[in-house]
Design an enzyme around this catalytic site. Structure first.
Site, PDB file in Angstrom:
ATOM      1  N   THR A 132      -7.767  -2.213 -12.715  1.00 55.16           N
ATOM      2  CA  THR A 132      -9.145  -2.694 -12.582  1.00 55.16           C
ATOM      3  C   THR A 132      -9.973  -2.396 -13.824  1.00 55.16           C
ATOM      4  OG1 THR A 132     -11.173  -2.263 -11.332  1.00 55.16           O
ATOM      5  CG2 THR A 132      -9.585  -0.492 -11.377  1.00 55.16           C
ATOM      6  N   ASP A 133     -11.062  -3.158 -13.977  1.00 51.53           N
ATOM      7  CA  ASP A 133     -11.997  -2.862 -15.074  1.00 51.53           C
ATOM      8  C   ASP A 133     -12.809  -1.597 -14.797  1.00 51.53           C
ATOM      9  OD1 ASP A 133     -13.663  -3.823 -13.045  1.00 51.53           O
ATOM     10  OD2 ASP A 133     -14.580  -5.416 -14.236  1.00 51.53           O
ATOM     11  N   GLU A 134     -12.799  -1.133 -13.526  1.00 49.63           N
ATOM     12  CA  GLU A 134     -13.651   0.017 -13.180  1.00 49.63           C
ATOM     13  C   GLU A 134     -13.229   1.298 -13.882  1.00 49.63           C
ATOM     14  OE1 GLU A 134     -14.935   0.554  -9.214  1.00 49.63           O
ATOM     15  OE2 GLU A 134     -15.043  -1.587  -8.798  1.00 49.63           O
ATOM     16  N   TYR A 158     -12.393   6.071  -6.374  1.00 52.15           N
ATOM     17  CA  TYR A 158     -11.489   4.917  -6.497  1.00 52.15           C
ATOM     18  C   TYR A 158     -11.081   4.701  -7.948  1.00 52.15           C
ATOM     19  CZ  TYR A 158     -10.165   0.056  -7.282  1.00 52.15           C
ATOM     20  OH  TYR A 158      -9.526  -1.081  -7.724  1.00 52.15           O
ATOM     21  N   LYS A 162      -7.437   5.051  -9.854  1.00 55.37           N
ATOM     22  CA  LYS A 162      -6.783   3.950 -10.574  1.00 55.37           C
ATOM     23  C   LYS A 162      -6.545   4.359 -12.032  1.00 55.37           C
ATOM     24  CE  LYS A 162      -5.837   0.309  -9.393  1.00 55.37           C
ATOM     25  NZ  LYS A 162      -4.607  -0.246  -8.744  1.00 55.37           N
TER      26      LYS A 162
END
Ligand code: NAD
Ligand code: DAU
Length: 366
Positions: A132-134, A158, A162
């Site tokens: 993810t970009d997060e 989260y 990741k």
């Protein structure tokens, strides 16, 4: 054949469906069927010889060893994860278990299998990790978009979990030479999106006359990509990506949350007018005239990232991938899909989607 993990979730099921539409190669879907896994998404593949489902956990080392030995995948595409930021705030442990420990177990099983491969099979093997970009943290309004060399700065349990999994994947390339690829994608939307996430939640709540809860001031920015474009990006990276590299995938569609909610309300006003459907505002008891009446500002998400934006030039330049949907075409298709699939929504809301395994897959389990 390829082994897909988390193929009963939102992106995984779209990926499996697209895979079967684009190629004859077999796909084995390993999914634990948590609350987010829904085999009804894959109903159209019932009876297909190309597709096989196994209910199981990516943390189960002996199951993984058996699946690799029996099915000899030429690639793993790893979607399985706990994916919802709000749930990670309420209960981070499952995120560490699945996203960190689960990814580690999967990497170990894949490494052991890959070690025993020889010749062309060994060279061709790929482990594609969907991220993810997060992991890059948050941006100010005028900061440049995230590139593949932006430093990691995850802000939620989260995204931290990741990020940890991304680091493990990277380390397996550098330490063991394992042929891994990582993709970091922006916010997806489209069919089969679980209605805990912003876009499907707003559609489902609006049609039910429920409040449309906008966190904080609604000015947070996300960068939206139609899910089928994400799936085509993953296929392209699997096909042509350079091992050890990471690829950002995004749609160049930055929108504030409040704009997204207004867009959805306008589309619903046009495609499913509240007055015609007799939608009643669940708070006031009065008929809804326009869905935007339901917008309600609520307490912000703790640690809420302000802006995400993906610079997707590397995958375009090096692999020739570009999204095909604009936000306008993708969001219209998405609203249409939810309107045409009210039974799917009802099954998710009343929980009956969870009976699907018992009803349809008793013999499919391993
Ligand atoms: P999802 O929550 O809809 O689906 C996750 C799937 O994984 C479910 O089918 C679930 O049953 C399965 N799963 C969970 N724990 C498991 C375990 N321990 N073993 C086996 N299966 C398990 O998630 P999604 O939105 O489809 O996201 C898929 C992947 O893409 C995730 O890795 C996520 O981090 C990443 N991603 C998501 C987005 C997005 O916008 N949704 C964007 C970028 C990246
Ligand atoms: O950026 C990629 C990520 O996108 C993925 O890695 C995650 O798995 C996926 O869940 C998604 O994370 P977000 O937190 O951005 O998605 P979510 O749909 O939960 O929220 C989108 C934005 O909308 C976010 O700024 C929070 C806000 N929001 C969300 C909900 C559920 C609201 O304002 N109200 C809501 O009720």
């Amino acid at each position: 054949m390829i082994l897909v993990t988390g193929g009963a979730g939102f992106i995984g099921s779209n990926f499996v469906l697209r895979w079967c539409a684009h190629t004859d190669e077999k796909v084995l879907n390993l999914d634990a069927l948590t609350y987010a896994g829904n085999l009804a998404n894959l109903q159209s593949l019932n009876g297909s010889e190309q597709y096989q489902f196994v209910q199981g956990n990516i943390g189960d080392a002996s199951l993984l060893t058996r699946l690799f030995a029996e099915h000899h995948p030429r690639a793993v595409v790893h979607f399985a994860a706990e994916s919802h930021v709000d749930r990670s705030i309420a209960g981070p442990e499952a995120f560490v278990e699945t996203n960190v420990v689960g990814t580690f177990r999967l990497l170990e099983a894949a490494r052991s299998y890959w070690n025993k491969l020889e010749g062309a099979a060994k060279t061709a093997f790929r482990f594609l990790h969907v991220s993810t970009d997060e992991v890059y943290g948050t941006l100010g309004v005028s900061d440049p978009a995230f590139t593949e060399i932006t430093a990691y700065a995850p802000n939620s349990p989260y995204s931290a979990s990741k990020a940890a999994s991304d680091h493990l994947v990277r380390s397996y390339f550098h330490t063991y030479g394992m042929p891994v690829l990582t993709t970091n994608c922006s916010n997806n939307y489209g069919p089969f999106h679980f209605p805990e996430k912003l876009i499907p939640l707003m559609i489902v709540n609006a049609l039910a006359g429920k409040a449309l809860p906008v966190y904080g001031d609604g000015q947070q920015i996300r960068d939206w990509l139609y899910v089928e474009d994400h799936c085509s990006g993953i296929r392209r990276v699997l096909e042509a990506g350079v091992c050890g590299q990471t690829y950002n995938i995004g749609g160049w569609n930055e929108k504030t949350n409040i704009d997204i909610v207004h867009t959805l309300c306008s589309l619903l006003d046009e495609m499913a007018p509240a007055a015609q459907r007799g939608v009643i505002n669940q708070q006031s008891g009065k008929p809804v005239l326009q869905y935007a009446e339901l917008i309600t500002y609520v307490t912000d998400r703790p640690g809420h990232d302000r802006r995400y934006a993906i610079d997707a030039r590397k995958i375009e330049r090096e692999l020739g991938w570009k999204p095909t949907e604009t936000f306008e075409t993708g969001i219209r298709k998405t609203v249409e899909w939810y309107l045409n699939n009210q039974q799917w929504v009802a099954g998710v809301i009343d929980g009956s989607y969870r009976d699907w395994v018992a009803k349809q897959y008793e013999t499919g389990k391993q």
